[in-house]
Design a protein around this motif. Structure first.
Motif, PDB file in Angstrom:
ATOM      1  N   LEU A   1       0.833  -1.193   0.000  1.00 20.28           N
ATOM      2  CA  LEU A   1       0.000   0.000   0.000  1.00 20.28           C
ATOM      3  C   LEU A   1       0.868   1.243   0.000  1.00 20.28           C
ATOM      4  CD1 LEU A   1      -1.178  -2.077   2.485  1.00 20.28           C
ATOM      5  CD2 LEU A   1      -3.097  -0.599   2.072  1.00 20.28           C
ATOM      6  N   SER A   2       0.309   2.321  -0.486  1.00 24.48           N
ATOM      7  CA  SER A   2       0.879   3.652  -0.308  1.00 24.48           C
ATOM      8  C   SER A   2       0.070   4.278   0.813  1.00 24.48           C
ATOM      9  CB  SER A   2       0.735   4.476  -1.585  1.00 24.48           C
ATOM     10  OG  SER A   2       1.501   3.904  -2.616  1.00 24.48           O
ATOM     11  N   VAL A   3       0.751   4.748   1.852  1.00 18.55           N
ATOM     12  CA  VAL A   3       0.030   5.267   3.016  1.00 18.55           C
ATOM     13  C   VAL A   3       0.546   6.633   3.420  1.00 18.55           C
ATOM     14  CG1 VAL A   3      -0.488   2.948   3.888  1.00 18.55           C
ATOM     15  CG2 VAL A   3       1.527   4.162   4.725  1.00 18.55           C
ATOM     16  N   THR A   4      -0.314   7.371   4.107  1.00 20.57           N
ATOM     17  CA  THR A   4       0.059   8.633   4.727  1.00 20.57           C
ATOM     18  C   THR A   4      -0.145   8.470   6.224  1.00 20.57           C
ATOM     19  OG1 THR A   4      -0.679   9.866   2.786  1.00 20.57           O
ATOM     20  CG2 THR A   4      -0.417  11.103   4.842  1.00 20.57           C
ATOM     21  N   VAL A   5       0.902   8.784   6.984  1.00 15.94           N
ATOM     22  CA  VAL A   5       0.828   8.767   8.446  1.00 15.94           C
ATOM     23  C   VAL A   5       0.752  10.210   8.908  1.00 15.94           C
ATOM     24  CG1 VAL A   5       2.094   8.212  10.561  1.00 15.94           C
ATOM     25  CG2 VAL A   5       2.107   6.599   8.631  1.00 15.94           C
ATOM     26  N   ARG A   6      -0.217  10.477   9.777  1.00 21.79           N
ATOM     27  CA  ARG A   6      -0.363  11.814  10.334  1.00 21.79           C
ATOM     28  C   ARG A   6      -0.743  11.682  11.807  1.00 21.79           C
ATOM     29  NH1 ARG A   6      -3.934  13.944   6.925  1.00 21.79           N
ATOM     30  NH2 ARG A   6      -2.268  14.353   5.441  1.00 21.79           N
ATOM     31  N   ASP A   7      -0.007  12.355  12.663  1.00 17.24           N
ATOM     32  CA  ASP A   7      -0.272  12.354  14.106  1.00 17.24           C
ATOM     33  C   ASP A   7      -0.345  10.939  14.678  1.00 17.24           C
ATOM     34  OD1 ASP A   7      -0.387  15.160  14.111  1.00 17.24           O
ATOM     35  OD2 ASP A   7      -2.518  15.133  13.583  1.00 17.24           O
ATOM     36  N   GLY A   8       0.556  10.056  14.215  1.00 17.51           N
ATOM     37  CA  GLY A   8       0.626   8.703  14.759  1.00 17.51           C
ATOM     38  C   GLY A   8      -0.491   7.781  14.319  1.00 17.51           C
ATOM     39  N   ALA A   9      -1.198   8.154  13.262  1.00 17.72           N
ATOM     40  CA  ALA A   9      -2.311   7.331  12.788  1.00 17.72           C
ATOM     41  C   ALA A   9      -2.259   7.217  11.271  1.00 17.72           C
ATOM     42  CB  ALA A   9      -3.639   7.940  13.210  1.00 17.72           C
ATOM     43  N   LEU A  10      -2.926   6.211  10.756  1.00 20.01           N
ATOM     44  CA  LEU A  10      -3.039   6.021   9.318  1.00 20.01           C
ATOM     45  C   LEU A  10      -4.073   7.003   8.797  1.00 20.01           C
ATOM     46  CD1 LEU A  10      -1.870   4.014   7.235  1.00 20.01           C
ATOM     47  CD2 LEU A  10      -3.922   2.648   7.559  1.00 20.01           C
ATOM     48  N   ALA A  11      -3.611   8.033   8.085  1.00 21.99           N
ATOM     49  CA  ALA A  11      -4.516   9.074   7.593  1.00 21.99           C
ATOM     50  C   ALA A  11      -5.112   8.696   6.239  1.00 21.99           C
ATOM     51  CB  ALA A  11      -3.780  10.406   7.485  1.00 21.99           C
ATOM     52  N   ALA A  12      -4.351   7.957   5.428  1.00 21.75           N
ATOM     53  CA  ALA A  12      -4.826   7.531   4.112  1.00 21.75           C
ATOM     54  C   ALA A  12      -4.066   6.281   3.710  1.00 21.75           C
ATOM     55  CB  ALA A  12      -4.611   8.625   3.072  1.00 21.75           C
ATOM     56  N   ALA A  13      -4.740   5.417   2.948  1.00 18.59           N
ATOM     57  CA  ALA A  13      -4.086   4.198   2.462  1.00 18.59           C
ATOM     58  C   ALA A  13      -4.724   3.792   1.147  1.00 18.59           C
ATOM     59  CB  ALA A  13      -4.243   3.072   3.480  1.00 18.59           C
ATOM     60  N   SER A  14      -3.877   3.454   0.176  1.00 19.32           N
ATOM     61  CA  SER A  14      -4.395   2.950  -1.090  1.00 19.32           C
ATOM     62  C   SER A  14      -3.603   1.712  -1.485  1.00 19.32           C
ATOM     63  CB  SER A  14      -4.349   4.015  -2.183  1.00 19.32           C
ATOM     64  OG  SER A  14      -3.023   4.413  -2.423  1.00 19.32           O
ATOM     65  N   TYR A  15      -4.320   0.704  -1.914  1.00 16.06           N
ATOM     66  CA  TYR A  15      -3.733  -0.576  -2.314  1.00 16.06           C
ATOM     67  C   TYR A  15      -3.017  -0.407  -3.642  1.00 16.06           C
ATOM     68  CZ  TYR A  15      -3.632  -5.537  -3.681  1.00 16.06           C
ATOM     69  OH  TYR A  15      -3.253  -6.796  -4.079  1.00 16.06           O
ATOM     70  N   ASP A  16      -1.849  -1.036  -3.766  1.00 15.91           N
ATOM     71  CA  ASP A  16      -1.047  -0.957  -4.984  1.00 15.91           C
ATOM     72  C   ASP A  16      -0.885  -2.371  -5.549  1.00 15.91           C
ATOM     73  OD1 ASP A  16       0.867  -0.654  -6.965  1.00 15.91           O
ATOM     74  OD2 ASP A  16       2.113   0.710  -5.782  1.00 15.91           O
ATOM     75  N   PRO A  17      -1.854  -2.827  -6.369  1.00 16.13           N
ATOM     76  CA  PRO A  17      -1.792  -4.206  -6.859  1.00 16.13           C
ATOM     77  C   PRO A  17      -0.570  -4.486  -7.732  1.00 16.13           C
ATOM     78  CG  PRO A  17      -3.588  -3.005  -7.925  1.00 16.13           C
ATOM     79  CD  PRO A  17      -3.031  -2.115  -6.851  1.00 16.13           C
ATOM     80  N   GLU A  18      -0.095  -3.498  -8.485  1.00 19.42           N
ATOM     81  CA  GLU A  18       1.078  -3.719  -9.330  1.00 19.42           C
ATOM     82  C   GLU A  18       2.320  -4.001  -8.480  1.00 19.42           C
ATOM     83  OE1 GLU A  18      -0.906  -0.942  -9.786  1.00 19.42           O
ATOM     84  OE2 GLU A  18      -2.040  -1.767 -11.471  1.00 19.42           O
ATOM     85  N   SER A  19       2.541  -3.198  -7.448  1.00 18.48           N
ATOM     86  CA  SER A  19       3.694  -3.427  -6.568  1.00 18.48           C
ATOM     87  C   SER A  19       3.548  -4.740  -5.817  1.00 18.48           C
ATOM     88  CB  SER A  19       3.856  -2.282  -5.569  1.00 18.48           C
ATOM     89  OG  SER A  19       4.265  -1.109  -6.237  1.00 18.48           O
ATOM     90  N   THR A  20       2.328  -5.081  -5.448  1.00 22.70           N
ATOM     91  CA  THR A  20       2.086  -6.350  -4.758  1.00 22.70           C
ATOM     92  C   THR A  20       2.514  -7.503  -5.658  1.00 22.70           C
ATOM     93  OG1 THR A  20       0.265  -5.395  -3.490  1.00 22.70           O
ATOM     94  CG2 THR A  20       0.316  -7.798  -3.677  1.00 22.70           C
ATOM     95  N   GLU A  21       2.119  -7.470  -6.922  1.00 18.92           N
ATOM     96  CA  GLU A  21       2.469  -8.538  -7.860  1.00 18.92           C
ATOM     97  C   GLU A  21       3.969  -8.563  -8.131  1.00 18.92           C
ATOM     98  OE1 GLU A  21       1.504 -10.030 -12.398  1.00 18.92           O
ATOM     99  OE2 GLU A  21       0.091  -8.684 -11.407  1.00 18.92           O
ATOM    100  N   THR A  22       4.576  -7.387  -8.296  1.00 15.64           N
ATOM    101  CA  THR A  22       6.016  -7.317  -8.547  1.00 15.64           C
ATOM    102  C   THR A  22       6.800  -7.927  -7.396  1.00 15.64           C
ATOM    103  OG1 THR A  22       5.762  -5.350  -9.914  1.00 15.64           O
ATOM    104  CG2 THR A  22       7.941  -5.726  -8.969  1.00 15.64           C
ATOM    105  N   ARG A  23       6.424  -7.601  -6.163  1.00 14.83           N
ATOM    106  CA  ARG A  23       7.120  -8.156  -4.996  1.00 14.83           C
ATOM    107  C   ARG A  23       6.918  -9.660  -4.901  1.00 14.83           C
ATOM    108  NH1 ARG A  23       8.275  -4.673  -0.031  1.00 14.83           N
ATOM    109  NH2 ARG A  23       8.324  -2.588  -0.885  1.00 14.83           N
TER     110      ARG A  23
END
Length: 98
Positions: free
Chosen positions: A55-77
């Motif tokens: 996932l690509s995530v944004t952390v703000r104030d010690g919490a997960l502020a945003a998260a989006s799944y990255d299927p291409e990176s998942t498959e590549t890994r």
């Protein structure tokens, strides 16, 4: 759940495991692991609630502020990990093999 002990910012997150509604997630910046946390799986996008999801995530104030799944990176890994496993599982021929 445990706060995310990372500075505010953008990270790559990799789900290590999901059990009993909890996801263990490792955070990376560049190619370096910078931390981890146990989060409620429901805080992740539905299609990312499985081991090895990237996932690509944004952390703000010690919490997960945003998260989006990255299927291409998942498959590549996944492919890279399989390639490493395949290379390691092939033993070099011994001198007795002919």
């Amino acid at each position: 759940m445990t706060d995310i002990e990372l500075p505010d910012g953008e990270y790559t997150a990799v789900v290590d495991s999901v059990e009993d509604g909890l996801a263990t997630v490792f955070f990376e910046r560049g190619s370096e692991e910078v931390g981890n946390a146990v989060l409620e799986a429901a805080r992740l996008p539905a299609d990312a609630r499985h081991a090895d999801a990237v996932l690509s995530v944004t952390v703000r104030d010690g919490a997960l502020a945003a998260a989006s799944y990255d299927p291409e990176s998942t498959e590549t890994r996944a492919n890279a990990a399989q390639d490493r496993f395949d290379r390691l599982s092939k033993r070099p021929p011994s001198e007795d093999d002919s």
